[in-house]
Design a protein around this motif. Structure first.
Motif, PDB file in Angstrom:
ATOM      1  N   UNK A 147       0.350  -4.050  -4.363  1.00 48.39           N
ATOM      2  CA  UNK A 147       0.456  -4.443  -5.779  1.00 48.39           C
ATOM      3  C   UNK A 147       1.922  -4.457  -6.195  1.00 48.39           C
ATOM      4  N   UNK A 148       2.627  -3.408  -5.824  1.00 49.63           N
ATOM      5  CA  UNK A 148       4.047  -3.301  -6.168  1.00 49.63           C
ATOM      6  C   UNK A 148       4.836  -4.474  -5.605  1.00 49.63           C
ATOM      7  N   UNK A 149       4.479  -4.883  -4.393  1.00 51.15           N
ATOM      8  CA  UNK A 149       5.212  -5.974  -3.732  1.00 51.15           C
ATOM      9  C   UNK A 149       5.025  -7.300  -4.453  1.00 51.15           C
ATOM     10  N   UNK A 150       3.909  -7.438  -5.188  1.00 51.47           N
ATOM     11  CA  UNK A 150       3.648  -8.707  -5.872  1.00 51.47           C
ATOM     12  C   UNK A 150       4.180  -8.777  -7.292  1.00 51.47           C
ATOM     13  N   UNK A 151       4.833  -7.719  -7.763  1.00 49.79           N
ATOM     14  CA  UNK A 151       5.259  -7.677  -9.177  1.00 49.79           C
ATOM     15  C   UNK A 151       6.581  -8.397  -9.404  1.00 49.79           C
ATOM     16  N   UNK A 152       6.728  -8.882 -10.635  1.00 54.90           N
ATOM     17  CA  UNK A 152       7.989  -9.497 -11.058  1.00 54.90           C
ATOM     18  C   UNK A 152       8.428  -8.801 -12.339  1.00 54.90           C
TER      19      UNK A 152
END
Ligand SMILES: *Cc1c(COP(=O)(O)O)cnc(C)c1O
Length: 292
Positions: free
Chosen positions: A172-177
């Motif tokens: 999830x963290x990797x997909x955040x902007x």
């Protein structure tokens, strides 16, 4: 897909907007983060013909992997921690019905399950296989979970999930902007932060700084519950018509409500809580703590 987004209307939340990402609705037998984590591992499993993985006797991951093997046409081997208990519990009965082969490792050997000797012994017994780590958490799992934030079509500030192995939070963290990810550990002990960092390093070649792990709301540890948690689940079902998975999802939501009541989120904050699994799967015997 994408899974539904449902705003929760609940006066107890004050000016914090809480939206559920209903990943539990993805598939009745392959829901939540288990689908997200398996998705990109399926091609390798199909290419090899056999997938071997590890889990406890009530593991959602074992159950989901058995489903995936049947749906996508590869053989599955589930290596279960501890001794065989007959009759099989509902999770393992289901797994066998899906075609999974079960084998057992005593707890001491299970701790060494990824050592070359234990893996070589498993290859001697079962032939070549694609090895999926416990809980399904590897780089491909992180990639699958990183696809969740892009499915959220409104502005939000925080995305929350429950954590077992930490693979979902890492993804999830990797997909955040620009937003933040908040994981709620259901396990006691502070090892999860290192584990999420390790998984991100493996998947992304770097560790993001946009996530934190909260470990206040484990209720005594994995597979433990309290009367306070039971009350929260019953109340939630009455108010919102949703049966929460108590091992993970209920603990995350309890934590989010508690943090909100404490003023941890500024007024106007939008929190998306990922419903990683389904209360319909609950078959684990309750282990209540005396206090709480
Ligand atoms: C497996 C599981 C988790 C934990 O996910 P990790 O990626 O192992 O942290 C959370 N919620 C549910 C419902 C699960 O089944």
């Amino acid at each position: 897909m994408p899974s539904p987004l449902v705003r929760l209307h609940d006066a107890r939340l004050g000016d914090v907007r809480l939206v559920l990402k209903r990943d539990d609705l993805i598939h009745p037998d392959l829901p939540g983060n288990k689908w997200r984590k398996l998705k990109h591992n399926i091609p390798a499993a199909q290419a090899m013909g056999t997938l071997l993985t590890f889990g406890g006797a009530y593991s959602n991951h074992i159950r989901a992997t058995a489903t995936a093997g049947r749906l996508y046409g590869f053989r599955t081997i589930g290596v279960i921690r501890g001794e065989e208990h007959l009759p099989l519990n509902p999770v393992l009965t289901y797994a066998v019905e899906q075609g999974m082969t079960l084998t057992y490792l005593d707890r001491e050997t299970y701790r060494r399950k990824t050592s070359p000797e234990v893996v070589a012994d498993l290859r001697n017994r079962f032939g070549e296989f694609f090895l999926l780590p416990e809980g399904g958490s590897n780089a491909e799992a992180v990639r699958g979970c990183s696809e969740v934030p892009a499915e959220i079509d409104f502005d939000f500030d925080v995305i929350a999930c429950a954590c077992g192995t930490g693979g979902t939070l890492a993804g999830l963290s990797a997909g955040l902007k620009g937003q933040r990810a908040l994981g709620f550990s259901v396990l006691k002990g502070g090892f999860l932060t290192a584990e999420v960092a390790r998984l991100q390093q493996a998947a992304l070649g770097t560790v993001r700084r946009n996530w934190t792990v909260n470990d206040e709301f484990h209720f005594g540890g994995y597979a433990r519950r309290t009367t306070a948690l039971d009350g929260f689940i019953a109340d939630f079902r009455d108010r919102h018509g949703l049966a929460l998975d108590w091992v993970y999802v209920a603990k995350m939501l309890f934590g989010l409500y508690a943090l909100t009541a404490r003023g941890a989120f500024a007024a106007g904050t939008t929190v998306v809580a990922v419903v990683t699994g389904s209360g319909e799967w609950d078959s684990r015997p309750a282990a209540h703590n005396s206090q709480g």
